[in-house]
Design an enzyme around this catalytic site. Structure first.
Site, short mmCIF file in Angstrom:
data_model
loop_
_atom_site.label_atom_id
_atom_site.label_comp_id
_atom_site.label_asym_id
_atom_site.label_seq_id
_atom_site.Cartn_x
_atom_site.Cartn_y
_atom_site.Cartn_z
N HIS A 206 0.97 -1.46 0.13
CA HIS A 206 0.14 -0.30 0.20
C HIS A 206 0.65 1.36 0.37
O HIS A 206 0.70 1.95 -0.66
CB HIS A 206 -0.73 0.29 0.98
N ARG B 100 -4.72 -1.69 -12.04
CA ARG B 100 -4.95 -2.71 -10.96
C ARG B 100 -6.08 -2.43 -9.95
O ARG B 100 -6.21 -1.72 -9.26
CB ARG B 100 -3.75 -2.76 -10.64
N ARG C 192 -7.74 -4.58 -15.58
CA ARG C 192 -7.07 -6.24 -15.09
C ARG C 192 -7.74 -6.85 -14.06
O ARG C 192 -8.76 -6.06 -12.43
CB ARG C 192 -5.55 -6.31 -14.69
N GLU D 93 2.69 -13.98 -18.23
CA GLU D 93 3.91 -13.60 -16.76
C GLU D 93 3.44 -14.70 -16.03
O GLU D 93 4.52 -14.71 -15.46
CB GLU D 93 2.70 -13.15 -15.55
N ASN E 160 6.98 -8.39 -14.80
CA ASN E 160 7.27 -8.34 -12.96
C ASN E 160 6.60 -10.15 -12.44
O ASN E 160 8.31 -10.42 -11.74
CB ASN E 160 6.42 -7.52 -12.11
N ASP E 161 6.04 -10.36 -12.97
CA ASP E 161 6.04 -11.90 -12.61
C ASP E 161 6.47 -12.74 -13.13
O ASP E 161 7.18 -13.53 -12.80
CB ASP E 161 4.62 -12.09 -12.25
N ARG F 226 10.72 -12.30 -6.53
CA ARG F 226 10.30 -10.25 -7.06
C ARG F 226 10.77 -9.93 -5.87
O ARG F 226 11.35 -9.66 -5.92
CB ARG F 226 9.34 -10.35 -7.98
N CYS G 238 2.68 -4.43 -19.03
CA CYS G 238 2.74 -3.59 -18.42
C CYS G 238 3.81 -3.80 -17.06
O CYS G 238 3.40 -3.10 -15.71
CB CYS G 238 1.04 -3.53 -17.77
C1 PEP Z 1 3.32 -7.77 -13.33
O1 PEP Z 1 3.47 -8.78 -13.27
O2 PEP Z 1 3.86 -7.50 -14.17
C2 PEP Z 1 2.17 -6.77 -13.56
C3 PEP Z 1 2.13 -5.67 -14.15
O3 PEP Z 1 1.48 -7.85 -12.70
P1 PEP Z 1 1.65 -7.07 -10.70
O4 PEP Z 1 3.07 -6.13 -10.40
O5 PEP Z 1 0.79 -6.51 -10.40
O6 PEP Z 1 1.74 -9.29 -10.73
MG MG Z 2 2.12 -9.67 -12.12
#
Ligand code: PEP
Ligand code: MG
Length: 569
Positions: free
Chosen positions: A188, A295, A331, A430, A453-454, A464, A501
């Site tokens: 948050h 998100r 999403r 992802e 990111n994932d 991560r 993204c």
């Molecule tokens: C990602 O996984 O790259 C993504 C954009 O989603 P989040 O960071 O919310 O898991």
């Molecule tokens: Mg993700």
């Protein structure tokens, strides 16, 4: 010097203001009969001050962040004004317990009673009761409650964690950045930092141990460094860097209305990642052409029950309208992994990132997804919405999602509700599984959005959020780059488009490669948009394409970086 996880980029220099919870000492004596009425009055006075403080915080939050964020404090006010709590305290005081001990005990009894219940909603109230109870006790004992009010101009907040009520009280005139021990990029406080455009590093673990109030701090949330009492030359260096960043920001702002177009005319779409409608203002200011990732989790967090269809509809509609006809990719709920919803009572898992998260949970709780999709489709009549699903691993899942979408549309049709019948449906790529079957998946959907990111964590098998292996977590690793290339190529072969993204899309060096690979849309924190636009506007697509080819032939991450260094010059 130490580091953490960059939550919001920038450089800040200031004095540390360490937020530490004080120990509350509870009296253990017995009251004199003559003191009883005075102690009851003290309790009531403390309760009234608590309510006044909470009302002020609620109003300030509603002003700064909106009614939705302020709702959590409504719940706190209800706890403080609870009549049963008052009765319990008053009766304990009448049996000669000092007011603070009486209150402390009443809170403890309520907390342990609720903790034993099976109802997740009521169990969630435990945190509220503890929080409000501490505030009432401090008021009762004359301990300053909101130490954040003492912050002086030019402070860097240092805390174990920042709660929603802490972050909502941050005065941007006085607080220039923050560092927390815990938290990740999606916590948050990290999200709030980005929407406030406040430099911040979270998950730094040792911040409150290494830093004392008053220490001079350099918060370098560009290179991920926190310097404590740096020497004069480091200070000079950072003052200059900060000035350069300020100047650069003014220069970059001039690009706001220019297209993201290479010298030889190839255009890319640059969009913003948002968490709430309040982020739309920043997206606009930085020249986002759309929202590439909304998100929706944040609508579900920091509250005690699921948002209703109506509430979700209002939220999605306000984003659709605020973006004024520009595309908004919503999403669906991506909860689980490191994102919890206390009222959902998610089980503790050994491998939460490989567990019951995102659409997996939604398949098992169809009401959640149905309600959300109904709200999104209803909102689609007010703007240009697209939908994407997180964590897809197979064609079966994509088909099942499409069938659910078709059912929702049919249901709304029967009810005569108007919606956009042509909402594009996409999936986030992802997982390595989605990469491997990207050629098949693209047949099922309108577009892909790569969630690096994932994807990075799953392709490389590197958590991560784990600081100890942070050096292994690199989206520029050849394994990840090859995955990205495959996904883009598969979509283009099918005549469809791919966006990104994940955070990688906002990295100006990575953007050169991604553009060369033909990525169609880049979605990032709004503050990164101008810099990405700038670097792409300085290049010819032909050259970027060649760079991408060259990079794809590099065997190591180091070689990828070297090839990029040579290109950038
Ligand atoms: C990602 O996984 O790259 C993504 C954009 O989603 P989040 O960071 O919310 O898991
Ligand atoms: Mg993700």
């Amino acid at each position: 010097m130490f580091s953490g996880i960059i939550a919001s980029s920038g450089v800040a220099i200031g004095n540390a203001f360490v937020l530490k919870e004080v120990e509350i000492q509870i009296s253990d004596g017995v009251l004199d009969k003559a003191e009883v009425e005075a102690d009851i009055a003290r309790f009531r006075q403390a309760r009234d001050s608590t309510v006044e403080q909470l009302e002020a915080i609620r109003d300030k939050t509603a002003d700064k962040l909106g009614e939705e964020e302020a709702e959590v404090f409504e719940g706190h006010i209800l706890v403080a004004t609870d009549e049963e709590l008052e009765e319990e305290v008053v009766s304990a005081i009448r049996s000669l317990k000092p007011a603070d001990a009486a209150l402390n005990e009443a809170i403890a009894v309520n907390v342990s009673m609720l903790e034993e219940l099976d109802d997740p909603y009521l169990r969630e109230r435990v945190a509220d009761i503890r929080d409000v109870g501490r505030r009432m006790l401090k008021n009762l004992l004359g301990i300053p409650v909101t130490s954040l009010e003492e912050v002086e101009e030019g402070s860097i907040l240092i805390a174990d964690d920042l709660t929603p009520s802490d972050t909502s009280q941050i005065d941007l005139e006085k607080v220039w950045g923050f560092v927390t021990n815990v938290g990740g990029r999606t916590s948050h406080s990290a999200i709030m930092a980005r929407s406030l455009e406040l430099p911040a590093i979270v998950g730094a673990r040792v911040a409150t141990d290494r830093i004392q109030s008053g220490d001079m701090i350099v918060l370098d949330a560009i290179n991920n460094k926190v310097l404590v009492n740096p020497d004069a030359s480091a200070l000079d260096y950072y003052r200059t860097l900060r000035e350069q960043l300020d100047e650069e920001r003014i220069e970059l702002a001039k690009l706001k209305d220019l297209p993201c177009e290479t010298l030889d005319g190839k255009t890319f779409e640059v969009c913003a990642n948002i968490g709430t409608v309040k982020d739309v203002e920043g997206a606009e200011r930085h020249g986002a052409q759309g929202v590439g990732l909304y998100r929706t989790e944040f609508l579900f967090m920091d509250r005690t029950q699921m948002p209703s269809e109506e509430e979700q509809f209002e939220a999605y509609k306000s984003v659709a309208e605020a973006m004024g006809g520009r595309s908004v990719i919503i999403r669906t709920l991506d909860i689980g992994g490191d994102k919890e919803l206390p009222y959902l009572d998610l089980p503790k898992e050994l491998n939460p990132f490989l567990g019951w998260r995102a659409i997996r949970m939604c398949f098992d709780k169809p009401d959640i997804l149905n309600t959300q999709l109904r709200a999104i489709f209803r909102a689609s009549a007010f703007g240009r919405l697209k939908i994407m699903f997180p964590m897809v691993i197979s064609v079966e899942e994509a088909r099942r999602l499409r069938a659910i979408v078709a059912d929702v549309k049919a249901g709304l049709g029967h009810e005569g509700v108007s919606f956009d019948d042509h909402v594009e449906i996409g999936i986030m790529v992802e997982t390595p599984a989605a990469v491997m079957v990207a050629d098949l998946l693209i047949e099922e959907v309108d577009f892909f959005s790569i969630g690096t990111n994932d994807l990075t964590q799953y392709v490389l098998a590197v958590d991560r959020g784990n600081e100890m292996i942070a050096d292994l977590y690199n989206p520029m690793a050849p394994a990840v780059l090859r995955s990205i290339k495959r996904v883009i190529d598969c979509s283009h072969k099918a005549g469809k488009w791919t966006g990104m993204c994940g955070e990688m899309a906002g990295d100006e060096r990575a953007a050169l490669i991604l553009a060369g690979l033909g990525l169609d849309e880049f979605s990032m924190s709004a503050t990164s948009i101008p810099r990405v636009k700038k670097v792409l506007r300085e290049q010819r697509f032909e050259a970027l394409h060649k760079l991408a080819d060259e990079v794809m032939n590099q065997p190591t991450t180091g070689d990828v970086q070297t090839a990029l260094d040579a290109f950038v010059g």
